[in-house]
Design a protein around this motif. Sequence first.
Motif, PDB file in Angstrom:
ATOM      1  N   MET A   1       0.837  -1.195   0.000  1.00 47.05           N
ATOM      2  CA  MET A   1       0.000   0.000   0.000  1.00 47.05           C
ATOM      3  C   MET A   1       0.871   1.243   0.000  1.00 47.05           C
ATOM      4  N   ALA A   2       0.440   2.264  -0.733  1.00 41.72           N
ATOM      5  CA  ALA A   2       1.249   3.466  -0.904  1.00 41.72           C
ATOM      6  C   ALA A   2       0.440   4.719  -0.620  1.00 41.72           C
ATOM      7  N   VAL A   3       1.101   5.701  -0.024  1.00 42.78           N
ATOM      8  CA  VAL A   3       0.526   7.021   0.228  1.00 42.78           C
ATOM      9  C   VAL A   3       1.376   8.046  -0.499  1.00 42.78           C
ATOM     10  N   VAL A   4       0.730   8.946  -1.223  1.00 41.26           N
ATOM     11  CA  VAL A   4       1.423  10.051  -1.886  1.00 41.26           C
ATOM     12  C   VAL A   4       1.433  11.255  -0.953  1.00 41.26           C
ATOM     13  N   VAL A   5       2.604  11.793  -0.708  1.00 42.00           N
ATOM     14  CA  VAL A   5       2.748  12.986   0.115  1.00 42.00           C
ATOM     15  C   VAL A   5       3.010  14.168  -0.814  1.00 42.00           C
ATOM     16  N   VAL A   6       2.063  15.096  -0.856  1.00 39.55           N
ATOM     17  CA  VAL A   6       2.181  16.299  -1.682  1.00 39.55           C
ATOM     18  C   VAL A   6       2.885  17.367  -0.866  1.00 39.55           C
ATOM     19  N   ARG A   7       4.008  17.843  -1.355  1.00 34.26           N
ATOM     20  CA  ARG A   7       4.792  18.788  -0.555  1.00 34.26           C
ATOM     21  C   ARG A   7       5.557  19.752  -1.455  1.00 34.26           C
ATOM     22  N   ASP A   8       5.955  20.836  -0.863  1.00 38.34           N
ATOM     23  CA  ASP A   8       6.928  21.752  -1.457  1.00 38.34           C
ATOM     24  C   ASP A   8       8.143  21.705  -0.531  1.00 38.34           C
ATOM     25  N   GLY A  16       9.211  13.811   9.177  1.00 36.22           N
ATOM     26  CA  GLY A  16       8.477  13.269  10.313  1.00 36.22           C
ATOM     27  C   GLY A  16       7.247  12.489   9.864  1.00 36.22           C
ATOM     28  N   VAL A  17       6.537  13.023   8.869  1.00 36.77           N
ATOM     29  CA  VAL A  17       5.366  12.348   8.322  1.00 36.77           C
ATOM     30  C   VAL A  17       5.784  11.048   7.650  1.00 36.77           C
ATOM     31  N   ASP A  18       6.840  11.123   6.835  1.00 40.03           N
ATOM     32  CA  ASP A  18       7.311   9.933   6.123  1.00 40.03           C
ATOM     33  C   ASP A  18       7.687   8.822   7.094  1.00 40.03           C
ATOM     34  N   ASP A  19       8.347   9.178   8.185  1.00 37.78           N
ATOM     35  CA  ASP A  19       8.807   8.170   9.139  1.00 37.78           C
ATOM     36  C   ASP A  19       7.631   7.446   9.794  1.00 37.78           C
ATOM     37  N   VAL A  20       6.600   8.196  10.172  1.00 39.27           N
ATOM     38  CA  VAL A  20       5.442   7.573  10.810  1.00 39.27           C
ATOM     39  C   VAL A  20       4.732   6.637   9.833  1.00 39.27           C
ATOM     40  N   LEU A  21       4.570   7.073   8.580  1.00 39.96           N
ATOM     41  CA  LEU A  21       3.896   6.239   7.591  1.00 39.96           C
ATOM     42  C   LEU A  21       4.690   4.972   7.306  1.00 39.96           C
ATOM     43  N   ALA A  22       6.010   5.122   7.169  1.00 38.73           N
ATOM     44  CA  ALA A  22       6.850   3.962   6.897  1.00 38.73           C
ATOM     45  C   ALA A  22       6.794   2.966   8.054  1.00 38.73           C
ATOM     46  N   ALA A  23       6.802   3.482   9.273  1.00 42.07           N
ATOM     47  CA  ALA A  23       6.738   2.601  10.437  1.00 42.07           C
ATOM     48  C   ALA A  23       5.407   1.857  10.500  1.00 42.07           C
ATOM     49  N   ALA A  24       4.369   2.424   9.885  1.00 40.71           N
ATOM     50  CA  ALA A  24       3.056   1.787   9.847  1.00 40.71           C
ATOM     51  C   ALA A  24       2.930   0.809   8.676  1.00 40.71           C
ATOM     52  N   GLY A  25       4.005   0.664   7.895  1.00 38.60           N
ATOM     53  CA  GLY A  25       4.003  -0.307   6.808  1.00 38.60           C
ATOM     54  C   GLY A  25       3.536   0.223   5.477  1.00 38.60           C
ATOM     55  N   ALA A  27       4.175   2.423   1.961  1.00 33.82           N
ATOM     56  CA  ALA A  27       5.188   3.004   1.088  1.00 33.82           C
ATOM     57  C   ALA A  27       4.854   4.473   0.861  1.00 33.82           C
ATOM     58  N   VAL A  28       5.873   5.307   0.771  1.00 27.48           N
ATOM     59  CA  VAL A  28       5.677   6.745   0.617  1.00 27.48           C
ATOM     60  C   VAL A  28       6.193   7.192  -0.744  1.00 27.48           C
ATOM     61  N   ARG A  29       5.348   7.885  -1.476  1.00 28.93           N
ATOM     62  CA  ARG A  29       5.742   8.524  -2.733  1.00 28.93           C
ATOM     63  C   ARG A  29       5.544  10.020  -2.564  1.00 28.93           C
ATOM     64  N   HIS A  30       6.397  10.827  -3.221  1.00 31.17           N
ATOM     65  CA  HIS A  30       6.296  12.274  -3.102  1.00 31.17           C
ATOM     66  C   HIS A  30       5.838  12.890  -4.425  1.00 31.17           C
ATOM     67  N   VAL A  47      -3.613   9.900   0.320  1.00 30.59           N
ATOM     68  CA  VAL A  47      -2.908  11.128  -0.045  1.00 30.59           C
ATOM     69  C   VAL A  47      -2.778  11.994   1.195  1.00 30.59           C
ATOM     70  N   ILE A  48      -1.579  12.533   1.400  1.00 32.69           N
ATOM     71  CA  ILE A  48      -1.353  13.518   2.460  1.00 32.69           C
ATOM     72  C   ILE A  48      -0.867  14.806   1.808  1.00 32.69           C
ATOM     73  N   VAL A  49      -1.522  15.900   2.133  1.00 38.46           N
ATOM     74  CA  VAL A  49      -1.234  17.195   1.504  1.00 38.46           C
ATOM     75  C   VAL A  49      -0.601  18.112   2.536  1.00 38.46           C
ATOM     76  N   LEU A  50       0.627  18.569   2.234  1.00 42.43           N
ATOM     77  CA  LEU A  50       1.347  19.463   3.148  1.00 42.43           C
ATOM     78  C   LEU A  50       1.549  20.850   2.566  1.00 42.43           C
ATOM     79  N   SER A  51       1.333  20.996   1.265  1.00 37.73           N
ATOM     80  CA  SER A  51       1.635  22.270   0.605  1.00 37.73           C
ATOM     81  C   SER A  51       0.383  23.121   0.449  1.00 37.73           C
ATOM     82  N   ALA A  52       0.585  24.418   0.409  1.00 40.40           N
ATOM     83  CA  ALA A  52      -0.507  25.369   0.271  1.00 40.40           C
ATOM     84  C   ALA A  52      -0.901  25.518  -1.193  1.00 40.40           C
ATOM     85  N   PRO A  53      -2.036  26.155  -1.485  1.00 40.45           N
ATOM     86  CA  PRO A  53      -2.505  26.300  -2.864  1.00 40.45           C
ATOM     87  C   PRO A  53      -1.534  27.011  -3.782  1.00 40.45           C
ATOM     88  N   THR A  54      -0.709  27.902  -3.238  1.00 40.47           N
ATOM     89  CA  THR A  54       0.193  28.673  -4.089  1.00 40.47           C
ATOM     90  C   THR A  54       1.499  27.957  -4.367  1.00 40.47           C
TER      91      THR A  54
END
Length: 402
Positions: A1-8, A16-25, A27-30, A47-54
Amino acid sequence: MAVVVVRDPAVADSRGVDDVLAAAGLAVRHSEAGAPPVTGLDGVDGVIVLSAPTSPAAGEGALLRAALAADVPVLALGPGAARLADPSGHGTGTGAGTETGTETGTGKGLGVSPARGPVTLTTSADRDPLLAGSGPLPAFGPAADSFTGFAGPPGAVALATCTGSAPQAFRLGSSAWGIRFLTPTRLGPWGEALLRRFAALVAARAEHTATRAFFTGRADAWEERFAHQNPAYAAAVARMRVAPGGLLLDLGCGTGRAMPALSEQAGPGGRVLGIDVTQAMLASAARYGRGNHGLLLAADCNRLPLPGRSVRGIFSAGLLDHLPAPGAALVEWARVGAPGAVLLLFHPSGRAERAARHGRPLDPGDLLAEDNLRPALAAAGWRLDEYEDAAGHFLARARLSG
């Protein structure tokens, strides 16, 4: 299972987010500026969203819109909540602003503004799929962004508030959360626990997420593409031979192609329920008038929202052998079946035809092979009385014992 982390990366450190997700088993994609955009949902379970609209994170708008349409679990933290509130990317307020408030007493956060008070969870959070059971909320200060006039997106459920400030957390539908007061770099114990609960939710919903992701993008064209099969569906329903009256189900109904024939068989004193897990398919069914032949309902076929012994007949096309636990599904279908209820399994092509179309031989372990299907049905209380695996269709009719 994979989660996409949207970031700038320039403004949102996701380690910190990546580490918690990885520890939960997971996969993390950016998805970020300078990288190939992640715009489709193939292999995406959350999907985890960390970046603002701009921010210029590649493809984030298209990815988020697709995830929201398909009910893929989404968690937006800090400035990312603005993107969730406005997935079109036009902006919710005057900008992303600065770092949001975090737990006090850690030496890291902004603390609580006496003028506005701490962030508190609403009563809706007690029943929320993600926040229920999260325990007391530590002393978080409100988001220090500039969401001018922000009141939450239309239809959102407020999950956290703060006196003198805009809503601090909200849920859209049943699968998307915006947590404005929590930042990826200052999670603290409460934030890490929230991420672990989100990871567990992603894992628990993975089966349905994959189904919805596959069918949501195909729902609009499904009816037109397969309209030539509608007479075969009507002919299959006729083989049910259920007396008028009572409740008939179309499980995994898709665009509801069997519902007109089911309604005719149910008669004026009967009812039809078309049940599917993909909202987009149900919306397409409604556009084609299938709601005129019965009620369209979003539900899990493994946990039907129906009382026991309430159903006279069940029609299901191309569903059973795609379920991860078909035996459990047959037991659930037997639970809602009245004594003598009919179950009709159908596909508009035979097993050999489907195997050839996919370039593979017939599998002796195929659930729909008669030697496998008969005992599987019997174990759940069904008695197989008709079985046809022909060149042009597959059909199995069973009755509920007792």
